[in-house]
Write a protein that holds these residues in place. Structure first.
Motif, PDB file in Angstrom:
ATOM      1  N   ASN A   1       0.885  -1.183  -0.288  1.00 21.95           N
ATOM      2  CA  ASN A   1       0.182  -0.248  -0.059  1.00 21.95           C
ATOM      3  C   ASN A   1       0.856   1.035   0.081  1.00 21.95           C
ATOM      4  OD1 ASN A   1      -3.099  -0.468   0.601  1.00 21.95           O
ATOM      5  ND2 ASN A   1      -1.893  -1.799   1.975  1.00 21.95           N
ATOM      6  N   GLY A   2       1.930   1.439   0.901  1.00 22.00           N
ATOM      7  CA  GLY A   2       2.709   2.794   0.848  1.00 22.00           C
ATOM      8  C   GLY A   2       3.369   2.878  -0.096  1.00 22.00           C
ATOM      9  N   MET A   3       3.949   1.345  -1.358  1.00 21.29           N
ATOM     10  CA  MET A   3       4.362   1.739  -2.219  1.00 21.29           C
ATOM     11  C   MET A   3       3.580   2.355  -3.507  1.00 21.29           C
ATOM     12  SD  MET A   3       6.725  -1.588  -2.864  1.00 21.29           S
ATOM     13  CE  MET A   3       7.230  -1.909  -4.341  1.00 21.29           C
ATOM     14  N   VAL A   4       2.303   2.148  -3.589  1.00 22.49           N
ATOM     15  CA  VAL A   4       1.579   2.167  -4.599  1.00 22.49           C
ATOM     16  C   VAL A   4       1.458   3.888  -4.076  1.00 22.49           C
ATOM     17  CG1 VAL A   4      -0.864   2.333  -5.320  1.00 22.49           C
ATOM     18  CG2 VAL A   4       0.386  -0.333  -5.127  1.00 22.49           C
ATOM     19  N   ILE A   5       1.280   4.552  -2.842  1.00 23.63           N
ATOM     20  CA  ILE A   5       0.700   5.441  -2.735  1.00 23.63           C
ATOM     21  C   ILE A   5       2.159   6.873  -3.051  1.00 23.63           C
ATOM     22  CG2 ILE A   5       0.729   7.428  -1.012  1.00 23.63           C
ATOM     23  CD1 ILE A   5      -1.676   5.368   0.312  1.00 23.63           C
ATOM     24  N   GLY A   6       3.266   5.929  -2.984  1.00 20.54           N
ATOM     25  CA  GLY A   6       4.814   6.365  -3.336  1.00 20.54           C
ATOM     26  C   GLY A   6       4.654   6.896  -4.972  1.00 20.54           C
ATOM     27  N   PHE A   7       4.881   5.606  -5.283  1.00 21.46           N
ATOM     28  CA  PHE A   7       4.564   5.564  -7.024  1.00 21.46           C
ATOM     29  C   PHE A   7       3.484   6.512  -7.475  1.00 21.46           C
ATOM     30  CE2 PHE A   7       3.394   4.159 -11.373  1.00 21.46           C
ATOM     31  CZ  PHE A   7       4.959   3.633 -11.766  1.00 21.46           C
ATOM     32  N   LEU A   8       2.158   6.310  -7.200  1.00 15.71           N
ATOM     33  CA  LEU A   8       0.962   7.107  -7.911  1.00 15.71           C
ATOM     34  C   LEU A   8       0.991   8.864  -7.302  1.00 15.71           C
ATOM     35  CD1 LEU A   8      -1.749   7.136  -9.176  1.00 15.71           C
ATOM     36  CD2 LEU A   8      -2.860   7.151  -7.064  1.00 15.71           C
ATOM     37  N   VAL A   9       1.631   8.952  -6.293  1.00 12.71           N
ATOM     38  CA  VAL A   9       1.503  10.614  -5.792  1.00 12.71           C
ATOM     39  C   VAL A   9       3.215  11.429  -7.205  1.00 12.71           C
ATOM     40  CG1 VAL A   9       2.684  12.668  -3.898  1.00 12.71           C
ATOM     41  CG2 VAL A   9       0.884  10.535  -3.374  1.00 12.71           C
ATOM     42  N   HIS A  10       3.982  10.258  -7.011  1.00 15.17           N
ATOM     43  CA  HIS A  10       5.229  10.786  -7.638  1.00 15.17           C
ATOM     44  C   HIS A  10       4.512  10.649  -9.373  1.00 15.17           C
ATOM     45  CE1 HIS A  10       9.563   9.554  -9.289  1.00 15.17           C
ATOM     46  NE2 HIS A  10       9.412  10.711  -9.510  1.00 15.17           N
ATOM     47  N   TRP A  11       3.973   9.813 -10.203  1.00 19.26           N
ATOM     48  CA  TRP A  11       3.950   9.953 -11.060  1.00 19.26           C
ATOM     49  C   TRP A  11       2.727  10.669 -11.517  1.00 19.26           C
ATOM     50  CZ3 TRP A  11      -1.101   9.457 -14.325  1.00 19.26           C
ATOM     51  CH2 TRP A  11      -0.787   9.186 -15.075  1.00 19.26           C
ATOM     52  N   VAL A  12       1.907  11.313 -10.408  1.00 20.51           N
ATOM     53  CA  VAL A  12       1.165  12.444 -10.754  1.00 20.51           C
ATOM     54  C   VAL A  12       1.747  13.793 -10.673  1.00 20.51           C
ATOM     55  CG1 VAL A  12      -0.551  13.785  -9.652  1.00 20.51           C
ATOM     56  CG2 VAL A  12      -0.795  11.464  -9.592  1.00 20.51           C
ATOM     57  N   ALA A  13       2.537  13.407  -9.802  1.00 20.03           N
ATOM     58  CA  ALA A  13       3.166  15.514  -9.591  1.00 20.03           C
ATOM     59  C   ALA A  13       4.297  15.002 -10.869  1.00 20.03           C
ATOM     60  CB  ALA A  13       4.911  15.155  -8.235  1.00 20.03           C
ATOM     61  N   ALA A  14       5.000  14.855 -11.326  1.00 20.97           N
ATOM     62  CA  ALA A  14       5.544  14.693 -12.531  1.00 20.97           C
ATOM     63  C   ALA A  14       4.895  15.085 -13.285  1.00 20.97           C
ATOM     64  CB  ALA A  14       6.705  13.076 -13.358  1.00 20.97           C
ATOM     65  N   ASN A  15       3.691  15.397 -14.008  1.00 20.08           N
ATOM     66  CA  ASN A  15       2.685  15.102 -14.813  1.00 20.08           C
ATOM     67  C   ASN A  15       2.722  16.359 -14.912  1.00 20.08           C
ATOM     68  OD1 ASN A  15       2.300  12.941 -16.986  1.00 20.08           O
ATOM     69  ND2 ASN A  15       3.007  11.843 -15.404  1.00 20.08           N
ATOM     70  N   SER A  16       1.919  16.844 -12.948  1.00 21.28           N
ATOM     71  CA  SER A  16       1.794  18.215 -13.486  1.00 21.28           C
ATOM     72  C   SER A  16       1.254  19.265 -11.920  1.00 21.28           C
ATOM     73  CB  SER A  16      -0.265  18.688 -14.438  1.00 21.28           C
ATOM     74  OG  SER A  16      -0.840  19.451 -13.709  1.00 21.28           O
ATOM     75  N   ALA A  17       1.682  19.483 -11.401  1.00 26.32           N
ATOM     76  CA  ALA A  17       1.622  20.253 -10.576  1.00 26.32           C
ATOM     77  C   ALA A  17       0.312  20.437  -9.752  1.00 26.32           C
ATOM     78  CB  ALA A  17       2.768  21.523  -9.725  1.00 26.32           C
ATOM     79  N   ALA A  18      -1.081  20.888 -10.888  1.00 30.51           N
ATOM     80  CA  ALA A  18      -1.755  21.061 -10.404  1.00 30.51           C
ATOM     81  C   ALA A  18      -2.940  19.340 -10.296  1.00 30.51           C
ATOM     82  CB  ALA A  18      -2.815  21.729 -11.587  1.00 30.51           C
ATOM     83  N   ASN A  19      -2.278  18.851 -10.547  1.00 27.52           N
ATOM     84  CA  ASN A  19      -3.344  17.475 -10.620  1.00 27.52           C
ATOM     85  C   ASN A  19      -2.374  16.287  -9.568  1.00 27.52           C
ATOM     86  OD1 ASN A  19      -4.990  17.502 -12.878  1.00 27.52           O
ATOM     87  ND2 ASN A  19      -3.090  16.492 -14.269  1.00 27.52           N
ATOM     88  N   LEU A  20      -1.676  16.744  -8.289  1.00 24.60           N
ATOM     89  CA  LEU A  20      -0.897  16.568  -7.585  1.00 24.60           C
ATOM     90  C   LEU A  20      -1.365  17.213  -6.336  1.00 24.60           C
ATOM     91  CD1 LEU A  20       1.178  14.652  -5.970  1.00 24.60           C
ATOM     92  CD2 LEU A  20       2.668  16.744  -5.821  1.00 24.60           C
ATOM     93  N   TYR A  21      -1.909  18.423  -6.690  1.00 27.38           N
ATOM     94  CA  TYR A  21      -3.155  18.885  -5.663  1.00 27.38           C
ATOM     95  C   TYR A  21      -4.248  18.613  -5.580  1.00 27.38           C
ATOM     96  CZ  TYR A  21      -5.744  22.798  -3.266  1.00 27.38           C
ATOM     97  OH  TYR A  21      -6.200  22.891  -2.728  1.00 27.38           O
ATOM     98  N   GLU A  22      -4.585  18.362  -6.628  1.00 27.60           N
ATOM     99  CA  GLU A  22      -6.440  17.708  -6.289  1.00 27.60           C
ATOM    100  C   GLU A  22      -6.505  16.117  -6.319  1.00 27.60           C
ATOM    101  OE1 GLU A  22      -8.250  18.137  -9.968  1.00 27.60           O
ATOM    102  OE2 GLU A  22      -8.352  19.566 -10.822  1.00 27.60           O
ATOM    103  N   LEU A  23      -5.513  15.600  -6.793  1.00 29.02           N
ATOM    104  CA  LEU A  23      -5.076  14.359  -6.212  1.00 29.02           C
ATOM    105  C   LEU A  23      -4.920  13.925  -4.535  1.00 29.02           C
ATOM    106  CD1 LEU A  23      -4.295  11.091  -6.428  1.00 29.02           C
ATOM    107  CD2 LEU A  23      -1.831  11.684  -6.206  1.00 29.02           C
ATOM    108  N   ILE A  24      -4.360  15.222  -4.283  1.00 29.27           N
ATOM    109  CA  ILE A  24      -3.612  15.234  -2.440  1.00 29.27           C
ATOM    110  C   ILE A  24      -4.846  15.308  -1.991  1.00 29.27           C
ATOM    111  CG2 ILE A  24      -2.467  15.612  -0.705  1.00 29.27           C
ATOM    112  CD1 ILE A  24       0.126  15.811  -2.434  1.00 29.27           C
ATOM    113  N   VAL A  25      -5.052  17.430  -2.085  1.00 33.15           N
ATOM    114  CA  VAL A  25      -6.194  17.821  -1.457  1.00 33.15           C
ATOM    115  C   VAL A  25      -7.683  17.325  -1.376  1.00 33.15           C
ATOM    116  CG1 VAL A  25      -7.401  20.207  -0.936  1.00 33.15           C
ATOM    117  CG2 VAL A  25      -5.204  19.272  -1.270  1.00 33.15           C
ATOM    118  N   LYS A  26      -7.973  17.049  -2.413  1.00 27.91           N
ATOM    119  CA  LYS A  26      -9.526  15.963  -2.831  1.00 27.91           C
ATOM    120  C   LYS A  26      -9.696  14.671  -2.556  1.00 27.91           C
ATOM    121  CE  LYS A  26      -9.933  19.974  -5.653  1.00 27.91           C
ATOM    122  NZ  LYS A  26     -10.754  20.566  -7.733  1.00 27.91           N
ATOM    123  N   GLY A  27      -8.287  14.594  -3.624  1.00 21.67           N
ATOM    124  CA  GLY A  27      -8.274  12.355  -3.841  1.00 21.67           C
ATOM    125  C   GLY A  27      -8.556  11.518  -2.061  1.00 21.67           C
ATOM    126  N   LEU A  28      -7.454  12.393  -1.648  1.00 29.26           N
ATOM    127  CA  LEU A  28      -6.477  11.535  -0.726  1.00 29.26           C
ATOM    128  C   LEU A  28      -6.806  11.819   0.842  1.00 29.26           C
ATOM    129  CD1 LEU A  28      -3.397  10.262  -1.722  1.00 29.26           C
ATOM    130  CD2 LEU A  28      -5.446   9.087  -1.586  1.00 29.26           C
TER     131      LEU A  28
END
Length: 207
Positions: free
Chosen positions: A99-126
């Motif tokens: 579970n930790g590895m999946v979260i770490g990989f997902l957050v890294h992957w989203v961060a590498a593509n868009s800071a705005a998407n990372l904000y949405e993933l963390i603040v809105k999605g998680l």
């Protein structure tokens, strides 16, 4: 079975809870930097979750479908992890790491593509449901590790008793009563988290 008793149980296992949190954090870091075979494995995990989410989205009542899936998936897994910890704590460790590895990989992957998407993933999605869900996941895993420790302690005590008249400690009845208490509150808290995820998180991510 009250919430106060649940908190007392958690207070009595601070050490194993700390170990679980540290292992989870290390697993997130490992997921963040993963490459090669591990990266492919994590991608498959995330793609599988995406396919499930797609099927649920196409159902007649998407929010209800999400709630049912999220609640039963999390509750069954967490309770099983608690009891399967009896196998020397191996299953809880695997569950934490994956579970930790999946979260770490997902957050890294989203961060590498868009800071705005990372904000949405963390603040809105998680964040809305994760405030409850992640601690409960860690509590279930920590208790599974405690269960494994009890089993190993009993085995050692049994070996020592072969050459001793010392009576075995009457700890198992108390421990099992505590186990059912923790399992009950894990399910209740995951029920609340599933409601939040299928309503608040769902609406925020779609809005």
């Amino acid at each position: 079975m009250g919430f106060g008793a649940f908190l007392k149980i958690l207070n009595s296992m601070k050490g194993v809870l700390l170990f679980t949190v540290l292992l989870f954090c290390a697993s997130i870091a490992l997921g963040w930097i993963s490459t090669g075979v591990i990266e492919q494995m994590l991608k498959q995990q995330i793609e599988g979750l995406g396919q499930v989410a797609g099927r649920l989205q196409e159902s007649g009542n998407a929010q209800l479908s999400f709630f049912i899936f999220i609640f039963f998936n999390n509750a069954i897994k967490c309770v099983l992890v608690m009891f399967m910890g009896a196998a020397f704590g191996i299953i809880p460790v695997i569950f934490i790491v994956m579970n930790g590895m999946v979260i770490g990989f997902l957050v890294h992957w989203v961060a590498a593509n868009s800071a705005a998407n990372l904000y949405e993933l963390i603040v809105k999605g998680l964040l809305p449901h994760g405030i409850i869900e992640l601690p409960v996941l860690l509590i279930a895993c920590a208790y599974g590790l405690k269960f494994g420790g009890m089993v190993m302690s009993s085995i050692r005590r049994g070996v020592n008793m072969e050459s001793s008249r010392v009576k075995p400690a009457k700890s198992w009845p108390v421990f099992m009563k505590q186990t059912w208490n923790v399992a009950l509150w894990v399910v209740i808290l995951l029920f609340i988290a599933a409601i939040i995820e299928s309503t608040v998180s769902y609406s925020l991510m779609r809005g």
